[in-house]
Design a protein around this motif. Structure first.
Motif, short mmCIF file in Angstrom:
data_model
loop_
_atom_site.label_atom_id
_atom_site.label_comp_id
_atom_site.label_asym_id
_atom_site.label_seq_id
_atom_site.Cartn_x
_atom_site.Cartn_y
_atom_site.Cartn_z
N VAL A 1 0.93 -1.08 -0.06
CA VAL A 1 0.05 -0.14 -0.12
C VAL A 1 0.96 1.25 -0.16
O VAL A 1 1.65 1.30 0.82
CB VAL A 1 -0.67 0.00 1.22
CG1 VAL A 1 -1.55 1.34 1.37
CG2 VAL A 1 -1.82 -1.24 1.34
N GLN A 2 0.72 2.19 -0.80
CA GLN A 2 1.71 3.23 -1.04
C GLN A 2 0.79 4.41 -1.93
O GLN A 2 -0.13 4.02 -2.52
CB GLN A 2 2.91 3.01 -1.56
CG GLN A 2 3.09 2.65 -3.04
CD GLN A 2 4.26 2.34 -3.41
OE1 GLN A 2 5.45 2.69 -2.62
NE2 GLN A 2 4.62 2.24 -4.98
N GLN A 4 2.06 7.64 -3.90
CA GLN A 4 3.37 8.38 -4.86
C GLN A 4 2.74 9.69 -5.26
O GLN A 4 2.13 9.86 -6.12
CB GLN A 4 3.82 7.22 -5.87
CG GLN A 4 4.87 7.94 -6.75
CD GLN A 4 6.13 7.77 -5.86
OE1 GLN A 4 6.58 6.85 -5.21
NE2 GLN A 4 6.88 8.83 -5.87
N ALA A 22 -0.78 9.25 -6.95
CA ALA A 22 -1.22 7.83 -7.32
C ALA A 22 -1.11 6.95 -6.35
O ALA A 22 -0.08 6.54 -5.57
CB ALA A 22 -0.42 7.35 -8.55
N ALA A 23 -2.22 6.03 -6.17
CA ALA A 23 -2.15 5.17 -5.06
C ALA A 23 -2.33 4.00 -5.77
O ALA A 23 -2.90 3.50 -6.66
CB ALA A 23 -3.49 5.24 -4.46
N SER A 24 -1.59 3.09 -4.82
CA SER A 24 -1.55 1.55 -5.08
C SER A 24 -1.75 0.81 -4.02
O SER A 24 -1.35 1.06 -2.57
CB SER A 24 -0.18 1.09 -5.72
OG SER A 24 0.80 1.49 -4.69
N GLY A 25 -2.68 -0.35 -4.12
CA GLY A 25 -2.78 -1.26 -2.93
C GLY A 25 -4.13 -0.77 -2.29
O GLY A 25 -4.52 -1.59 -1.30
N SER A 27 -8.12 1.68 -2.71
CA SER A 27 -8.90 2.29 -3.53
C SER A 27 -9.24 3.76 -3.19
O SER A 27 -9.61 3.88 -1.82
CB SER A 27 -10.29 1.46 -3.91
OG SER A 27 -11.23 2.35 -4.70
N LYS A 75 -8.26 5.90 -12.41
CA LYS A 75 -6.69 5.62 -12.21
C LYS A 75 -6.19 5.84 -10.80
O LYS A 75 -5.04 5.70 -10.67
CB LYS A 75 -6.09 6.66 -13.25
CG LYS A 75 -6.60 6.54 -14.76
CD LYS A 75 -5.83 7.48 -15.43
CE LYS A 75 -5.99 7.49 -17.11
NZ LYS A 75 -5.21 8.52 -17.96
N ASN A 76 -7.03 5.97 -9.92
CA ASN A 76 -6.54 5.95 -8.52
C ASN A 76 -5.61 6.99 -8.29
O ASN A 76 -4.58 6.96 -7.68
CB ASN A 76 -6.04 4.74 -8.07
CG ASN A 76 -6.66 3.88 -7.10
OD1 ASN A 76 -8.00 4.47 -6.74
ND2 ASN A 76 -6.28 3.00 -6.23
N THR A 77 -5.90 8.34 -9.16
CA THR A 77 -4.74 9.28 -9.09
C THR A 77 -5.74 10.57 -8.67
O THR A 77 -6.71 10.91 -9.36
CB THR A 77 -4.14 9.50 -10.23
OG1 THR A 77 -3.38 8.34 -10.65
CG2 THR A 77 -3.13 10.58 -10.23
N TYR A 118 -2.71 7.31 5.08
CA TYR A 118 -1.50 7.07 4.65
C TYR A 118 -0.81 8.16 4.13
O TYR A 118 -1.59 9.38 3.84
CB TYR A 118 -1.74 6.23 3.10
CG TYR A 118 -2.59 4.93 3.23
CD1 TYR A 118 -3.92 4.83 2.93
CD2 TYR A 118 -2.00 3.71 3.88
CE1 TYR A 118 -4.49 3.82 3.32
CE2 TYR A 118 -2.47 2.64 4.12
CZ TYR A 118 -3.90 2.24 3.62
OH TYR A 118 -4.64 1.40 3.70
#
Length: 129
Positions: A1-2, A4, A22-25, A27, A75-77, A118
């Motif tokens: 989970v991060q 950026q 941008a997120a990963s891990g 929503s 795009k989770n951005t 986060y």
């Protein structure tokens, strides 16, 4: 989970930059996303944040009318369009996620009793005069 954050750079006063987070891990659907900044020798300052549920946005007075926050959920951005930049906008910019938009706004206004879910690493914005 991060998270950026990217898009920082060196520009002259009056120019524009677009920051992205941008997120990963996880929503963005479940979180409000905000931007903070910290200039050398100064306290952290809340800049702008956006609700994932209804797109409601908050702006600090110092950036109102010059910065625009937007969300691309697919795009989770989250983007922060910064226009008419001033030397006093120079800072490291961080994005953060919070489950509650209202508490995120409170944090931006200086209420640090709430914790972000986060934090992203910062991106440096330098505005020369």
């Amino acid at each position: 989970v991060q998270l950026q954050a990217y898009g920082g750079g060196l520009v002259q006063a009056g120019e524009s930059l677009r920051l992205s987070c941008a997120a990963s891990g996880f929503s963005f659907d479940d979180y409000a996303i905000g931007w903070f900044r910290q200039a050398p020798g100064k306290e952290r300052e809340g800049v702008s944040c956006i609700s994932s549920t209804d797109g409601m946005a908050y702006y600090a007075d110092s950036v109102k009318g010059r910065f625009t926050i937007s969300s691309d959920v697919a795009k989770n951005t989250v983007h922060l369009q910064m226009d008419s930049l001033k030397p006093e906008d120079t800072a490291v910019y961080y994005c953060a996620a919070h489950r509650n938009f209202g508490l995120l706004v409170a944090s931006m206004r200086g209420d640090y009793t709430t914790s972000m879910a986060y934090w992203g690493k910062g991106t440096l914005v330098t505005v020369s005069s």
